[in-house]
Design a protein around this motif. Structure first.
Motif, short mmCIF file in Angstrom:
data_model
loop_
_atom_site.label_atom_id
_atom_site.label_comp_id
_atom_site.label_asym_id
_atom_site.label_seq_id
_atom_site.Cartn_x
_atom_site.Cartn_y
_atom_site.Cartn_z
N GLY A 1 0.84 -1.01 -0.03
CA GLY A 1 0.06 -0.20 -0.04
C GLY A 1 0.96 1.21 -0.12
N THR A 2 1.84 1.23 0.70
CA THR A 2 2.66 2.52 0.71
C THR A 2 3.55 2.88 -0.52
OG1 THR A 2 4.36 1.24 1.67
CG2 THR A 2 3.14 2.41 3.30
N SER B 1 0.70 1.51 -4.47
CA SER B 1 -0.66 1.86 -4.11
C SER B 1 -1.65 1.43 -5.51
CB SER B 1 -0.98 3.21 -3.71
OG SER B 1 -0.68 4.23 -4.62
N ASP C 1 -4.43 -1.47 -5.72
CA ASP C 1 -5.81 -1.06 -5.97
C ASP C 1 -6.10 -1.91 -7.29
OD1 ASP C 1 -8.17 0.03 -6.76
OD2 ASP C 1 -7.31 1.73 -8.15
N PRO D 1 -9.53 -2.64 -1.49
CA PRO D 1 -8.30 -2.42 -1.91
C PRO D 1 -8.01 -0.81 -2.40
CG PRO D 1 -9.48 -3.55 -3.43
CD PRO D 1 -10.23 -3.55 -2.11
N LEU D 2 -9.21 -0.09 -2.61
CA LEU D 2 -8.95 1.21 -3.13
C LEU D 2 -8.73 1.94 -1.81
CD1 LEU D 2 -9.00 3.49 -5.54
CD2 LEU D 2 -11.41 3.62 -4.78
N TYR E 1 -7.08 1.14 1.04
CA TYR E 1 -5.66 0.71 1.40
C TYR E 1 -4.68 1.66 0.36
CZ TYR E 1 -1.75 -2.67 1.70
OH TYR E 1 -0.69 -3.42 1.89
N ALA E 2 -5.01 1.63 -1.06
CA ALA E 2 -4.26 2.33 -2.10
C ALA E 2 -4.23 3.81 -1.92
CB ALA E 2 -4.60 1.86 -3.54
N LEU F 1 -2.74 4.66 2.52
CA LEU F 1 -1.12 4.39 2.84
C LEU F 1 -0.57 5.18 2.24
CD1 LEU F 1 -2.54 2.05 4.49
CD2 LEU F 1 -0.38 0.69 3.32
N PRO F 2 -0.50 5.68 0.83
CA PRO F 2 0.47 6.69 0.21
C PRO F 2 0.11 8.07 1.10
CG PRO F 2 -0.44 5.59 -1.49
CD PRO F 2 -1.16 5.06 -0.25
N TYR G 1 2.09 8.20 4.42
CA TYR G 1 3.35 7.25 4.12
C TYR G 1 4.56 7.42 4.98
CZ TYR G 1 7.51 5.54 1.55
OH TYR G 1 8.44 4.79 1.09
N ILE H 1 3.17 5.58 8.53
CA ILE H 1 2.95 4.21 8.26
C ILE H 1 4.58 3.62 8.39
CG2 ILE H 1 2.42 2.25 6.92
CD1 ILE H 1 -0.14 3.49 7.78
N ILE H 2 5.37 4.44 7.73
CA ILE H 2 6.88 3.86 7.84
C ILE H 2 7.53 4.05 9.33
CG2 ILE H 2 9.32 4.09 7.06
CD1 ILE H 2 7.43 3.10 4.58
N LEU I 1 5.91 1.42 11.46
CA LEU I 1 6.58 -0.06 11.37
C LEU I 1 8.00 -0.14 11.78
CD1 LEU I 1 5.35 -0.67 7.53
CD2 LEU I 1 4.26 -1.78 9.51
N LEU I 2 8.52 0.76 11.61
CA LEU I 2 9.99 0.93 12.13
C LEU I 2 9.72 0.64 13.54
CD1 LEU I 2 11.62 3.12 9.57
CD2 LEU I 2 12.16 0.81 9.84
N ARG J 1 -8.88 7.89 -8.64
CA ARG J 1 -8.44 6.75 -7.62
C ARG J 1 -7.11 6.49 -7.15
NH1 ARG J 1 -12.14 2.83 -8.68
NH2 ARG J 1 -10.86 0.90 -8.25
N ALA J 2 -6.55 7.89 -6.62
CA ALA J 2 -5.16 7.91 -6.11
C ALA J 2 -5.11 9.11 -5.34
CB ALA J 2 -3.97 7.83 -7.20
N TYR J 3 -4.14 8.82 -4.33
CA TYR J 3 -3.78 10.31 -3.36
C TYR J 3 -3.43 11.33 -4.32
CZ TYR J 3 -1.65 13.07 0.10
OH TYR J 3 -1.13 14.13 0.97
N TRP K 1 3.07 16.12 0.13
CA TRP K 1 3.71 15.18 0.98
C TRP K 1 3.47 15.35 2.58
CZ3 TRP K 1 7.70 13.33 3.82
CH2 TRP K 1 8.55 12.37 3.14
#
Lengths: 485, 333
Positions: free
Chosen positions: A81-82, A85, A89, B73-74, B76-77, B80-81, B84, B87-88, B91-92, B145-147, B151
């Motif tokens: 996802g990151t 993406s 999708d 899925p959309l 999530y897509a 997450l960006p 970003y 999330i990173i 996770l770290l 359909r995208a971010y 930034w």
């Protein structure tokens, strides 16, 4: 445009880095879980404590390797996802459910049986404990099953429809998606690779301790078991790899061209290049050293069979030949070295020198980490060979990435590299330290204080202020009394 | 509100996220509070109180992420960006913390470093999770359909507020969990720490709740217009009642009540979140039906989930049952 390219390249490097790091641990866990099941089974069958001791010795190492696999796996589940993406999708409806099954399986296994396996030896009956070990081994398989199904679908997509918005949608049958054409070959090849990887780690550790003390019965046993595995399974793996290669030729001929370094078509028999420096710009293999006709013999079982080359493929659809060509050679080379060690061990057995042939032991130590190198090389072969597509022939890598700026990806890549090397460096150091201890009779399992809880996974709780007796130190008669409680 | 597959999946994902928040929440909270515990026995007791369960808890995060990818899925897509760096960082932070757990015992020579890694990882993960929540609530720019934002869209006063709110909330969960698990001086300390954590949680929860309706048209309508006001107003009302009960429980030194009431506060927060967002998964941009995977994907996954999830829940419940009671006294048998 230039920025886009940069971000894309960085994202690819990041994925390669995190997935390679992650893959090392499951590759080891899959083989080790089965080895542990074999050891425990032999212990129950023969009653020979050497097997129990070896079980406990490797169990400690398994606990750390498994935990590191879980930790690095969490990163993988968010990486799509990151950084990818658009791919998420578009391919989510097809591969999302398969990955969800993988997660559910891994979760089920981790929550259910790992704790019993790691800490339950003195708490549950032998039958139940053995069942837990078998379930953990089975669980690692099922995880591999799902994730390799996803990977295979990306290589050889079947059973999908294209929906509105360019999404891949599942067709009539999930079986057609899951059991796509390359999946059975990839699954067999990868699982055997995990087995061989583990066999050579076990063999290397056994050889190390034999060099120090060739009378150590435990080291003898583990070395002997590992060498049987090498002798019997390495040839099977070479055969399975060949089958997998023929399957790839059928479905992804361009990947095979890159593996073989065939920039040119060979209408009457293609050579097998042993060495060469691929040059994508000039589309030629420099300093090529080859055996005439052999490539056609291997791929077509006919020395004069024509083989098309990359000159039939537009530049934009070609994978990076250098990486694929060399990764493939490293993998195959290690495969044959493994076979060599296996045959050598048979000679040693026949001459009754398996436990005191020091040169063989030194070679086995050198080959200890070879499986990991081969596994990563194989991974690079198949993944770089899939380029420039994420879903082969259908979705380009360049069109799969997240809309991210290069600095963002560069920063996160740097952070991953720093943290991974620090964190997993410590983990690897610890595993090596465990391996440097000689296996001996009365081996303790995963250390736990009487007060400490049984864990549902990975780690060992620390001592409380008044630690009780470690149940592992009880005399065996008392231990038996505790079994089955 | 039709109860279709997509709605069922929305509830399953919400459940997984909530399960993650309440379970990993208290062990992240213990990481956040770690510097306040005395070196030695108190820290060991705190660590031992979560040792058997922490990574089972963490697996819900993978389930939430994997589930979102598979069912929506959309979403999530896009999400997450958009978040970003958060999330990173999360996770770290979790990687660091997980390994600190592992090596705190095995490498006593560097225990101070591992303790630091445990706290820093927990703090970063909690802050990042809260900021992701804030970034989602304040809205995400979507095009084609995208971010489509930039930034640093995720970095605003509002997201800092939600981030700190989650940190404080986790600290409260951690402190009240310890009340159940430890004894002696550590217990007194846990009660002492729980109070400021509780006050901070309440203040930040109030601030976020007051701020949120001013972010988007939809939130204002949900909370302050008839007839939804009648339903929505129950949430702050119940929150006030629970907060009062929690204050009393801490004063009376109850054992289980503080933790359960703190969980109740989180549940109300989750319900409030649902009231604000439903049926959007990205506010004002993407509904759950826009983001949903096709029916075939949903059905296929539902089969496995319906079988495996209850088993996991039963086992988790059993594990918590086995490890009930004080951690440093009787031990586990």
């Amino acid at each position: 445009m230039f920025d886009q390219l940069d971000a894309l390249l960085l994202a690819r490097i990041q994925f390669a880095f995190t997935v390679s790091f992650h893959f090392i641990f499951p590759a080891f866990s899959i083989g080790l879980a089965s080895y542990l099941a074999v050891l425990e089974g032999l212990w129950l069958k023969t009653g020979d404590d050497v097997y129990r001791d070896l079980f406990k010795y490797w169990l400690k190492i398994f606990a750390v390797a498994f935990a590191m696999g879980v930790v690095s796996g969490i990163v993988m589940s968010y990486q799509f996802g990151t950084n990818w993406s658009v791919f998420s999708d578009k391919a989510g409806p097809v591969i999302g459910p398969l990955m969800a099954y993988e997660v559910l399986t891994a979760f089920f296994l981790e929550a259910g049986f790992l704790g019993v396996m790691l800490f339950g030896m003195n708490r549950v009956g032998r039958g139940l404990h053995f069942t837990a070990t078998l379930m953990v081994a089975l669980g690692t398989f099922v995880s591999a099953f799902w994730i390799l199904s996803v990977n295979s679908w990306m290589q050889t997509p079947t059973g999908y429809e294209i929906g509105a918005n360019g999404q891949f949608l599942p067709g009539e049958s999930w079986a057609e998606i899951i059991f796509n054409p390359s999946f059975p070959y990839r699954l067999v090849h990868t699982v055997i690779a995990a087995y061989l990887t583990t066999a050579f780690v076990v063999g290397g550790v056994g050889a190390w301790h034999l060099l120090k003390d060739s009378a150590n019965r435990h080291a003898r046993k583990m070395f002997s078991m590992a060498m049987w595995m090498a002798a019997l399974v390495a040839p099977v793996q070479i055969f399975a790899g060949d089958m997998h290669g023929l399957n790839t030729l059928e479905h992804q001929p361009v990947k095979v061209m890159a593996m073989e370094g065939h920039y040119e078509s060979h209408p009457d028999g293609a050579p097998l290049y042993l060495f060469g420096i691929p040059d994508d710009k000039e589309q030629r293999l420099d300093y090529a050293v080859g055996i005439p006709k052999l490539s056609s013999v291997i791929l077509k079982h006919d020395p004069d069979a024509p083989l098309a080359g990359l000159d039939t493929v537009p530049d934009a659809d070609q994978p990076p030949v250098f990486a694929v060509f060399w990764a493939f050679r490293i993998m195959v080379g290690i495969g044959f070295l493994m076979l060599g060690i296996g045959l050598w061990s048979l000679v040693a057995r026949w001459r009754k020198r398996l436990y005191d042939w020091r040169l063989l032991h030194r070679a086995a130590i050198l080959m200890g980490p070879a499986g990991f190198v081969a596994v990563i090389a194989g991974w690079i072969t198949t993944e770089a060979g899939r380029q420039p597509f994420t879903v082969y022939g259908l979705l380009r890598t360049a069109e799969s990435a997240s809309p991210l700026a290069a600095p963002a990806v560069a920063m996160s890549l740097l952070a991953f590299v720093l943290v991974y090397f620090a964190v997993f460096g410590v983990g690897t150091w610890y595993i090596l330290r465990l391996m440097s201890g000689a296996p001996h009779a009365g081996e303790k399992g995963v250390k736990r204080t009487e007060k400490g809880p049984v864990r549902t996974a990975g780690i060992t709780p620390g001592p409380t202020q008044n630690p009780g007796k470690d149940p592992d130190t009880l005399p065996s008669s008392q231990q038996e009394a505790r079994d089955g409680v | 509100m039709a109860f279709d597959l997509t709605t069922i999946w929305a509830f399953i994902i919400a459940f997984a996220v909530f399960a993650y928040v309440i379970m990993d929440g208290f062990d992240l909270g213990i990481g956040i509070l770690f510097p306040f515990f005395e070196v030695g026995d108190e820290r060991d007791q705190a660590m031992n109180s979560i040792a058997p369960v922490w990574d089972g808890n963490e697996t819900w995060l993978v389930l939430g992420g994997g589930g979102l990818f598979a069912a929506f899925p959309l979403a999530y897509a896009i999400i997450l960006p958009a978040t970003y760096p958060l999330i990173i960082a999360m996770l770290l932070g979790l990687v660091f913390r997980g390994v600190a757990f592992e090596f705190r015992w095995r490498d006593p020579g560097h225990r101070a470093f591992w303790d630091f890694a445990f706290t820093a990882g927990s703090l970063v993960a909690a802050l990042a999770q809260g900021m992701v929540l804030g970034a989602l609530l304040q809205g995400i720019e979507v095009a084609d359909r995208a971010y489509a934002g930039s930034w640093f869209d995720w970095l605003t006063p509002y997201t800092l507020l939600t981030g700190l709110g989650v940190v404080a909330g986790y600290a409260l969960l951690g402190a009240t969990w310890l009340i159940i698990k430890v004894e002696g001086r550590a217990l007194d300390h846990a009660y002492r720490i729980a109070r400021p954590a509780f006050v901070a949680t309440l203040i930040l929860l109030g601030a976020v709740s007051l701020y949120t309706p001013f972010l988007e048209g939809q939130y204002w309508q949900r909370w302050f217009t008839m007839p939804s006001f009648l339903f929505a107003s129950q949430v702050p009302l119940l929150t006030a009642i629970l907060a009062y009960a929690l204050m009393r429980a801490l004063a009376k030194r109850r054992t289980y009540a503080p933790f359960l009431l703190a969980l109740g506060l989180f549940l109300l927060g989750m319900i409030g979140l649902g009231v604000s967002m439903w049926p959007y998964v990205v506010p004002d941009q993407v509904t759950i039906w826009d983001a949903a995977a096709p029916e075939r994907s949903q059905v296929f996954m539902l089969v496995g989930t319906a079988i495996i999830l209850p088993v996991i829940l039963a086992y988790t419940g059993w594990a918590y049952w086995v490890f009930r009671g004080k951690v440093g006294s009787e031990g586990y048998h």
